[in-house]
Design a protein around this motif. Structure first.
Motif, mmCIF file in Angstrom:
data_model
loop_
_atom_site.group_PDB
_atom_site.id
_atom_site.type_symbol
_atom_site.label_atom_id
_atom_site.label_comp_id
_atom_site.label_asym_id
_atom_site.label_seq_id
_atom_site.Cartn_x
_atom_site.Cartn_y
_atom_site.Cartn_z
ATOM 1 N N GLY A 30 -7.975 120.278 45.043
ATOM 2 C CA GLY A 30 -6.936 120.332 46.066
ATOM 3 C C GLY A 30 -6.763 121.779 46.480
ATOM 4 N N ASN A 31 -6.923 122.028 47.775
ATOM 5 C CA ASN A 31 -6.844 123.405 48.266
ATOM 6 C C ASN A 31 -5.746 123.511 49.312
ATOM 7 O OD1 ASN A 31 -7.527 126.077 48.463
ATOM 8 N ND2 ASN A 31 -9.431 125.748 49.605
ATOM 9 N N GLY A 32 -4.661 122.794 49.071
ATOM 10 C CA GLY A 32 -3.525 122.822 49.999
ATOM 11 C C GLY A 32 -2.511 123.864 49.577
ATOM 12 N N ARG A 33 -1.219 123.544 49.799
ATOM 13 C CA ARG A 33 -0.163 124.512 49.475
ATOM 14 C C ARG A 33 -0.193 124.865 47.991
ATOM 15 N NH1 ARG A 33 4.107 120.698 52.400
ATOM 16 N NH2 ARG A 33 2.630 119.299 51.409
ATOM 17 N N VAL A 34 -0.207 123.852 47.131
ATOM 18 C CA VAL A 34 -0.166 124.090 45.688
ATOM 19 C C VAL A 34 -1.508 124.644 45.193
ATOM 20 C CG1 VAL A 34 0.051 122.984 43.437
ATOM 21 C CG2 VAL A 34 1.582 122.331 45.302
ATOM 22 N N GLY A 35 -2.583 123.950 45.509
ATOM 23 C CA GLY A 35 -3.899 124.339 44.999
ATOM 24 C C GLY A 35 -4.314 125.720 45.490
ATOM 25 N N ASP A 87 -11.645 121.185 48.212
ATOM 26 C CA ASP A 87 -10.959 120.162 48.999
ATOM 27 C C ASP A 87 -11.697 118.846 48.772
ATOM 28 O OD1 ASP A 87 -13.286 120.444 50.433
ATOM 29 O OD2 ASP A 87 -12.355 121.592 52.056
ATOM 30 N N ARG A 88 -11.630 117.954 49.731
ATOM 31 C CA ARG A 88 -12.209 116.626 49.488
ATOM 32 C C ARG A 88 -13.683 116.520 49.876
ATOM 33 N NH1 ARG A 88 -8.580 112.654 52.588
ATOM 34 N NH2 ARG A 88 -7.018 114.270 52.816
ATOM 35 N N THR A 89 -14.369 117.636 50.099
ATOM 36 C CA THR A 89 -15.807 117.610 50.386
ATOM 37 C C THR A 89 -16.533 116.794 49.303
ATOM 38 O OG1 THR A 89 -15.584 119.840 51.258
ATOM 39 C CG2 THR A 89 -17.826 119.084 50.797
ATOM 40 N N ASN A 125 -5.263 119.569 38.598
ATOM 41 C CA ASN A 125 -5.141 118.562 39.651
ATOM 42 C C ASN A 125 -3.999 118.924 40.580
ATOM 43 O OD1 ASN A 125 -5.357 116.192 41.208
ATOM 44 N ND2 ASN A 125 -3.769 115.210 39.969
ATOM 45 N N ALA A 126 -4.346 119.350 41.793
ATOM 46 C CA ALA A 126 -3.348 119.672 42.826
ATOM 47 C C ALA A 126 -3.623 118.836 44.072
ATOM 48 C CB ALA A 126 -3.363 121.165 43.138
ATOM 49 N N THR A 127 -4.024 117.586 43.835
ATOM 50 C CA THR A 127 -4.223 116.647 44.944
ATOM 51 C C THR A 127 -3.027 115.691 44.987
ATOM 52 O OG1 THR A 127 -5.416 115.024 43.590
ATOM 53 C CG2 THR A 127 -6.734 116.754 44.648
ATOM 54 N N PRO A 128 -2.882 114.926 46.063
ATOM 55 C CA PRO A 128 -1.759 113.987 46.117
ATOM 56 C C PRO A 128 -1.751 113.066 44.893
ATOM 57 C CG PRO A 128 -2.804 114.179 48.262
ATOM 58 C CD PRO A 128 -3.681 114.930 47.305
ATOM 59 N N GLY A 129 -0.541 112.844 44.334
ATOM 60 C CA GLY A 129 -0.426 112.028 43.123
ATOM 61 C C GLY A 129 -0.899 110.602 43.343
ATOM 62 N N GLU A 130 -0.604 110.090 44.527
ATOM 63 C CA GLU A 130 -1.085 108.754 44.876
ATOM 64 C C GLU A 130 -2.612 108.858 45.002
ATOM 65 O OE1 GLU A 130 -0.019 107.774 48.827
ATOM 66 O OE2 GLU A 130 -0.965 105.791 48.735
ATOM 67 N N ASP A 135 -7.318 107.335 40.244
ATOM 68 C CA ASP A 135 -8.668 106.860 40.597
ATOM 69 C C ASP A 135 -9.634 108.031 40.750
ATOM 70 O OD1 ASP A 135 -7.919 104.262 40.582
ATOM 71 O OD2 ASP A 135 -7.736 104.054 42.761
ATOM 72 N N ARG A 136 -9.153 109.093 41.426
ATOM 73 C CA ARG A 136 -10.039 110.244 41.644
ATOM 74 C C ARG A 136 -10.470 110.873 40.328
ATOM 75 N NH1 ARG A 136 -7.028 111.090 46.027
ATOM 76 N NH2 ARG A 136 -5.437 112.400 45.111
ATOM 77 N N LEU A 137 -9.521 111.046 39.420
ATOM 78 C CA LEU A 137 -9.828 111.756 38.169
ATOM 79 C C LEU A 137 -10.609 110.870 37.205
ATOM 80 C CD1 LEU A 137 -6.475 113.646 37.999
ATOM 81 C CD2 LEU A 137 -8.716 114.680 38.323
ATOM 82 N N ASP A 144 -2.157 118.820 35.062
ATOM 83 C CA ASP A 144 -1.718 117.986 36.179
ATOM 84 C C ASP A 144 -0.403 118.512 36.728
ATOM 85 O OD1 ASP A 144 -1.561 115.886 37.998
ATOM 86 O OD2 ASP A 144 -0.381 114.685 36.598
ATOM 87 N N VAL A 145 -0.434 119.007 37.964
ATOM 88 C CA VAL A 145 0.792 119.533 38.585
ATOM 89 C C VAL A 145 1.268 118.608 39.703
ATOM 90 C CG1 VAL A 145 0.079 121.892 38.051
ATOM 91 C CG2 VAL A 145 -0.373 120.995 40.324
ATOM 92 N N SER A 146 0.654 117.433 39.796
ATOM 93 C CA SER A 146 0.941 116.570 40.944
ATOM 94 C C SER A 146 2.166 115.689 40.689
ATOM 95 C CB SER A 146 -0.277 115.696 41.249
ATOM 96 O OG SER A 146 -0.414 114.699 40.270
ATOM 97 N N ASN A 147 2.680 115.092 41.736
ATOM 98 C CA ASN A 147 3.752 114.107 41.630
ATOM 99 C C ASN A 147 3.311 112.851 42.364
ATOM 100 O OD1 ASN A 147 6.036 115.222 40.115
ATOM 101 N ND2 ASN A 147 6.041 116.810 41.681
ATOM 102 N N ALA A 148 3.440 111.722 41.682
ATOM 103 C CA ALA A 148 2.964 110.455 42.247
ATOM 104 C C ALA A 148 4.134 109.698 42.837
ATOM 105 C CB ALA A 148 2.278 109.637 41.159
ATOM 106 N N THR A 155 7.899 120.531 38.785
ATOM 107 C CA THR A 155 9.353 120.442 39.003
ATOM 108 C C THR A 155 9.888 121.567 39.888
ATOM 109 O OG1 THR A 155 9.527 121.574 36.892
ATOM 110 C CG2 THR A 155 9.867 119.201 36.873
ATOM 111 N N MET A 156 9.054 122.099 40.747
ATOM 112 C CA MET A 156 9.498 123.233 41.592
ATOM 113 C C MET A 156 8.726 123.226 42.898
ATOM 114 S SD MET A 156 7.551 125.994 39.211
ATOM 115 C CE MET A 156 8.032 125.048 37.775
ATOM 116 N N LEU A 157 9.294 123.909 43.894
ATOM 117 C CA LEU A 157 8.573 124.092 45.149
ATOM 118 C C LEU A 157 7.424 125.076 44.899
ATOM 119 C CD1 LEU A 157 9.430 122.560 47.694
ATOM 120 C CD2 LEU A 157 10.496 124.650 48.524
ATOM 121 N N PHE A 158 6.314 124.893 45.611
ATOM 122 C CA PHE A 158 5.082 125.589 45.236
ATOM 123 C C PHE A 158 5.170 127.123 45.154
ATOM 124 C CE2 PHE A 158 4.775 125.545 49.811
ATOM 125 C CZ PHE A 158 4.116 126.709 50.138
ATOM 126 N N PRO A 159 5.968 127.838 45.979
ATOM 127 C CA PRO A 159 5.959 129.306 45.846
ATOM 128 C C PRO A 159 6.453 129.775 44.475
ATOM 129 C CG PRO A 159 7.002 128.639 47.911
ATOM 130 C CD PRO A 159 6.851 127.400 47.078
#
Ligand SMILES: NC(=O)c1ccc[n+]([C@@H]2O[C@H](COP(=O)([O-])OP(=O)(O)OC[C@H]3O[C@@H](n4cnc5c(N)ncnc54)[C@H](OP(=O)(O)O)[C@@H]3O)[C@@H](O)[C@H]2O)c1
Length: 198
Positions: free
Chosen positions: A8-13, A31-33, A49-54, A58-60, A74-78, A116-120
Protein backbone atom coordinates in the motif's frame (compact mmCIF):
# COMPACT_ATOMS: atom_id res chain seq x y z
CA UNK A 1 18.99 -1.61 9.04
CA UNK A 2 16.01 -3.86 8.29
CA UNK A 3 14.52 -4.82 4.96
CA UNK A 4 10.88 -3.75 4.99
CA UNK A 5 8.09 -4.17 2.44
CA UNK A 6 5.18 -1.76 2.74
CA UNK A 7 2.05 -3.03 1.01
CA UNK A 8 0.00 0.00 0.00
CA UNK A 9 1.55 3.26 -1.13
CA UNK A 10 -1.22 5.64 -0.13
CA UNK A 11 -1.42 8.08 2.78
CA UNK A 12 -0.37 5.54 5.42
CA UNK A 13 1.97 3.37 3.35
CA UNK A 14 3.71 6.25 1.60
CA UNK A 15 4.19 8.14 4.85
CA UNK A 16 5.56 5.09 6.70
CA UNK A 17 7.84 4.13 3.82
CA UNK A 18 9.34 7.63 3.63
CA UNK A 19 9.91 7.84 7.38
CA UNK A 20 11.40 4.36 7.68
CA UNK A 21 13.71 5.10 4.75
CA UNK A 22 14.83 8.32 6.48
CA UNK A 23 15.51 6.21 9.59
CA UNK A 24 17.97 4.13 7.56
CA UNK A 25 15.93 1.06 6.63
CA UNK A 26 15.77 -0.50 3.20
CA UNK A 27 12.13 -0.02 2.26
CA UNK A 28 10.08 -1.05 -0.75
CA UNK A 29 6.56 0.38 -0.97
CA UNK A 30 4.23 -1.25 -3.45
CA UNK A 31 0.84 -0.39 -4.89
CA UNK A 32 -1.46 -2.90 -6.53
CA UNK A 33 0.81 -3.60 -9.55
CA UNK A 34 0.42 -7.37 -10.18
CA UNK A 35 3.27 -9.36 -8.62
CA UNK A 36 4.81 -6.37 -6.84
CA UNK A 37 3.56 -7.31 -3.36
CA UNK A 38 4.84 -10.89 -3.68
CA UNK A 39 8.27 -9.74 -4.86
CA UNK A 40 8.59 -7.14 -2.10
CA UNK A 41 7.34 -9.50 0.63
CA UNK A 42 9.70 -12.30 -0.45
CA UNK A 43 12.75 -10.06 -0.05
CA UNK A 44 11.70 -8.42 3.24
CA UNK A 45 12.19 -9.32 6.88
CA UNK A 46 9.20 -7.23 7.94
CA UNK A 47 6.04 -6.67 5.89
CA UNK A 48 3.67 -3.81 6.71
CA UNK A 49 0.04 -4.03 5.59
CA UNK A 50 -1.16 -0.52 4.71
CA UNK A 51 -3.85 -1.55 2.24
CA UNK A 52 -7.60 -1.22 2.79
CA UNK A 53 -8.72 -3.54 5.61
CA UNK A 54 -11.58 -4.83 3.51
CA UNK A 55 -9.86 -7.41 1.29
CA UNK A 56 -6.63 -7.49 3.34
CA UNK A 57 -7.28 -11.02 4.58
CA UNK A 58 -7.65 -12.44 1.07
CA UNK A 59 -4.69 -10.44 -0.22
CA UNK A 60 -2.35 -11.49 2.57
CA UNK A 61 -3.44 -15.14 2.56
CA UNK A 62 -2.50 -15.03 -1.12
CA UNK A 63 1.04 -14.19 0.05
CA UNK A 64 1.17 -17.07 2.55
CA UNK A 65 4.50 -18.46 1.32
CA UNK A 66 6.16 -15.05 1.00
CA UNK A 67 5.03 -14.20 4.55
CA UNK A 68 6.24 -17.45 6.08
CA UNK A 69 8.53 -16.79 9.11
CA UNK A 70 8.15 -13.01 8.62
CA UNK A 71 6.79 -10.33 10.91
CA UNK A 72 3.55 -8.90 9.51
CA UNK A 73 2.80 -5.45 10.93
CA UNK A 74 -0.88 -4.73 10.36
CA UNK A 75 -1.83 -1.05 10.58
CA UNK A 76 -5.07 -1.37 8.65
CA UNK A 77 -8.67 -1.03 9.82
CA UNK A 78 -11.35 -3.30 8.39
CA UNK A 79 -14.54 -1.29 8.12
CA UNK A 80 -17.61 -0.86 6.03
CA UNK A 81 -17.71 2.79 5.06
CA UNK A 82 -20.79 4.95 5.46
CA UNK A 83 -22.27 7.08 2.64
CA UNK A 84 -19.82 9.90 3.46
CA UNK A 85 -16.82 7.57 2.94
CA UNK A 86 -15.97 7.53 6.64
CA UNK A 87 -15.79 4.24 8.62
CA UNK A 88 -19.27 3.12 9.63
CA UNK A 89 -19.08 -0.44 11.00
CA UNK A 90 -16.60 -3.23 11.74
CA UNK A 91 -16.13 -6.03 9.22
CA UNK A 92 -15.12 -8.50 12.00
CA UNK A 93 -17.33 -7.69 15.02
CA UNK A 94 -16.53 -10.00 17.93
CA UNK A 95 -13.11 -10.61 16.38
CA UNK A 96 -10.59 -8.52 14.47
CA UNK A 97 -8.71 -8.51 11.21
CA UNK A 98 -5.47 -9.12 13.12
CA UNK A 99 -6.88 -12.28 14.73
CA UNK A 100 -8.16 -13.50 11.38
CA UNK A 101 -4.74 -12.89 9.85
CA UNK A 102 -2.90 -14.70 12.64
CA UNK A 103 -5.24 -17.68 12.41
CA UNK A 104 -4.93 -17.88 8.62
CA UNK A 105 -1.13 -17.36 8.67
CA UNK A 106 0.14 -19.52 11.58
CA UNK A 107 3.76 -19.35 10.36
CA UNK A 108 3.73 -15.54 10.29
CA UNK A 109 4.05 -13.37 13.41
CA UNK A 110 1.31 -10.74 13.21
CA UNK A 111 1.69 -7.51 15.20
CA UNK A 112 -1.11 -4.94 15.19
CA UNK A 113 -0.12 -1.34 15.81
CA UNK A 114 -0.61 2.31 14.76
CA UNK A 115 -4.24 1.77 13.65
CA UNK A 116 -5.62 4.13 16.33
CA UNK A 117 -4.45 7.48 14.93
CA UNK A 118 -4.61 9.67 11.86
CA UNK A 119 -1.70 8.86 9.56
CA UNK A 120 0.54 11.96 10.18
CA UNK A 121 0.79 10.97 13.87
CA UNK A 122 2.28 7.57 13.02
CA UNK A 123 5.56 9.14 11.97
CA UNK A 124 5.45 12.34 14.03
CA UNK A 125 3.81 11.53 17.40
CA UNK A 126 5.36 14.60 19.03
CA UNK A 127 3.14 16.93 16.92
CA UNK A 128 0.23 16.34 19.33
CA UNK A 129 -0.15 18.52 22.41
CA UNK A 130 -0.47 15.43 24.64
CA UNK A 131 1.68 12.30 24.40
CA UNK A 132 -0.25 9.73 22.34
CA UNK A 133 -0.30 5.95 22.79
CA UNK A 134 0.87 3.40 20.25
CA UNK A 135 -0.61 0.01 21.13
CA UNK A 136 0.94 -3.36 20.33
CA UNK A 137 -1.05 -6.59 20.00
CA UNK A 138 0.56 -9.90 19.07
CA UNK A 139 1.47 -13.38 20.24
CA UNK A 140 5.23 -13.23 19.80
CA UNK A 141 7.25 -11.12 22.29
CA UNK A 142 10.31 -10.96 20.02
CA UNK A 143 8.24 -9.74 17.08
CA UNK A 144 6.67 -7.07 19.29
CA UNK A 145 10.13 -6.02 20.47
CA UNK A 146 11.24 -5.63 16.84
CA UNK A 147 8.16 -3.52 16.07
CA UNK A 148 8.73 -1.47 19.22
CA UNK A 149 12.21 -0.61 17.91
CA UNK A 150 10.71 0.44 14.56
CA UNK A 151 8.29 2.73 16.41
CA UNK A 152 11.22 4.31 18.27
CA UNK A 153 12.83 4.91 14.85
CA UNK A 154 9.61 6.71 13.86
CA UNK A 155 9.87 9.10 16.81
CA UNK A 156 7.88 7.21 19.47
CA UNK A 157 9.22 7.49 23.01
CA UNK A 158 9.36 4.16 24.80
CA UNK A 159 6.83 5.21 27.44
CA UNK A 160 4.29 6.05 24.72
CA UNK A 161 4.26 2.43 23.51
CA UNK A 162 1.85 0.08 25.32
CA UNK A 163 1.93 -3.67 24.82
CA UNK A 164 -1.70 -4.71 25.31
CA UNK A 165 -0.98 -8.44 25.11
CA UNK A 166 -1.92 -11.18 22.65
CA UNK A 167 -3.40 -10.75 19.22
CA UNK A 168 -6.96 -10.86 20.62
CA UNK A 169 -6.35 -7.42 22.16
CA UNK A 170 -6.42 -6.02 18.62
CA UNK A 171 -10.19 -6.26 18.71
CA UNK A 172 -10.13 -3.35 21.16
CA UNK A 173 -7.88 -1.14 19.05
CA UNK A 174 -9.70 -2.07 15.85
CA UNK A 175 -13.02 -1.17 17.50
CA UNK A 176 -11.57 2.26 18.33
CA UNK A 177 -11.99 3.09 14.64
CA UNK A 178 -15.64 3.72 15.51
CA UNK A 179 -14.54 6.97 17.18
CA UNK A 180 -12.93 8.23 14.01
CA UNK A 181 -15.90 9.42 11.91
CA UNK A 182 -17.33 11.31 14.87
CA UNK A 183 -14.00 12.97 15.74
CA UNK A 184 -13.51 13.99 12.10
CA UNK A 185 -17.07 15.34 11.80
CA UNK A 186 -16.64 17.41 14.96
CA UNK A 187 -13.01 18.52 14.58
CA UNK A 188 -12.04 17.97 10.94
CA UNK A 189 -8.88 16.22 9.80
CA UNK A 190 -6.58 17.70 12.44
CA UNK A 191 -4.13 14.97 13.54
CA UNK A 192 -5.27 12.97 16.58
CA UNK A 193 -4.71 9.62 18.28
CA UNK A 194 -7.01 7.51 20.44
CA UNK A 195 -5.10 7.28 23.73
CA UNK A 196 -5.47 6.33 27.40
CA UNK A 197 -5.26 9.29 29.79
CA UNK A 198 -3.24 8.49 32.89
N1 LIG B 1 -5.55 7.28 6.63
C1 LIG B 1 -5.35 7.16 7.95
O1 LIG B 1 -5.15 8.16 8.69
C2 LIG B 1 -5.34 5.79 8.58
C3 LIG B 1 -5.08 5.67 9.95
C4 LIG B 1 -5.00 4.42 10.54
C5 LIG B 1 -5.17 3.28 9.75
N2 LIG B 1 -5.45 3.42 8.41
C6 LIG B 1 -5.62 2.20 7.60
O2 LIG B 1 -4.48 2.07 6.75
C7 LIG B 1 -4.87 1.47 5.51
C8 LIG B 1 -4.47 2.40 4.35
O3 LIG B 1 -5.16 3.61 4.49
P1 LIG B 1 -4.79 4.86 3.58
O4 LIG B 1 -5.47 6.02 4.19
O5 LIG B 1 -3.33 4.92 3.32
O6 LIG B 1 -5.52 4.48 2.21
P2 LIG B 1 -5.14 5.01 0.75
O7 LIG B 1 -4.51 6.34 0.81
O8 LIG B 1 -6.40 4.82 -0.04
O9 LIG B 1 -4.03 3.97 0.25
C9 LIG B 1 -4.34 2.62 0.08
C10 LIG B 1 -3.23 1.95 -0.69
O10 LIG B 1 -3.60 0.57 -0.86
C11 LIG B 1 -3.64 0.28 -2.25
N3 LIG B 1 -4.75 -0.62 -2.58
C12 LIG B 1 -6.05 -0.30 -2.65
N4 LIG B 1 -6.77 -1.38 -3.00
C13 LIG B 1 -5.88 -2.36 -3.18
C14 LIG B 1 -6.00 -3.69 -3.57
N5 LIG B 1 -7.19 -4.22 -3.86
N6 LIG B 1 -4.88 -4.42 -3.69
C15 LIG B 1 -3.68 -3.90 -3.39
N7 LIG B 1 -3.50 -2.63 -3.02
C16 LIG B 1 -4.59 -1.88 -2.91
C17 LIG B 1 -3.86 1.59 -2.95
O11 LIG B 1 -3.44 1.49 -4.29
P3 LIG B 1 -4.10 2.45 -5.41
O12 LIG B 1 -3.44 3.80 -5.19
O13 LIG B 1 -3.73 1.78 -6.67
O14 LIG B 1 -5.57 2.47 -5.15
C18 LIG B 1 -2.99 2.51 -2.09
O15 LIG B 1 -1.63 2.36 -2.43
C19 LIG B 1 -6.37 1.23 5.61
O16 LIG B 1 -6.59 -0.07 6.06
C20 LIG B 1 -6.82 2.21 6.69
O17 LIG B 1 -7.97 1.76 7.38
C21 LIG B 1 -5.54 4.64 7.82
Amino acid sequence: MTTIAVLGNGRVGGNLAAALTRAGHEVTAVDRTPGAAARAARDARIVINATPGEGSLDRLVGLREELRDKILVDVSNATVDGPDGLPGALIYPGSSLAEQLQEALPHTRVVKTLNTMLFPVMTAPAILTQAPDAFLSGEDPQAKQTVRELLVDLGWQKEWITDLGGIQTARATEAAILFVPHVIRSSGFAPFAISIAR
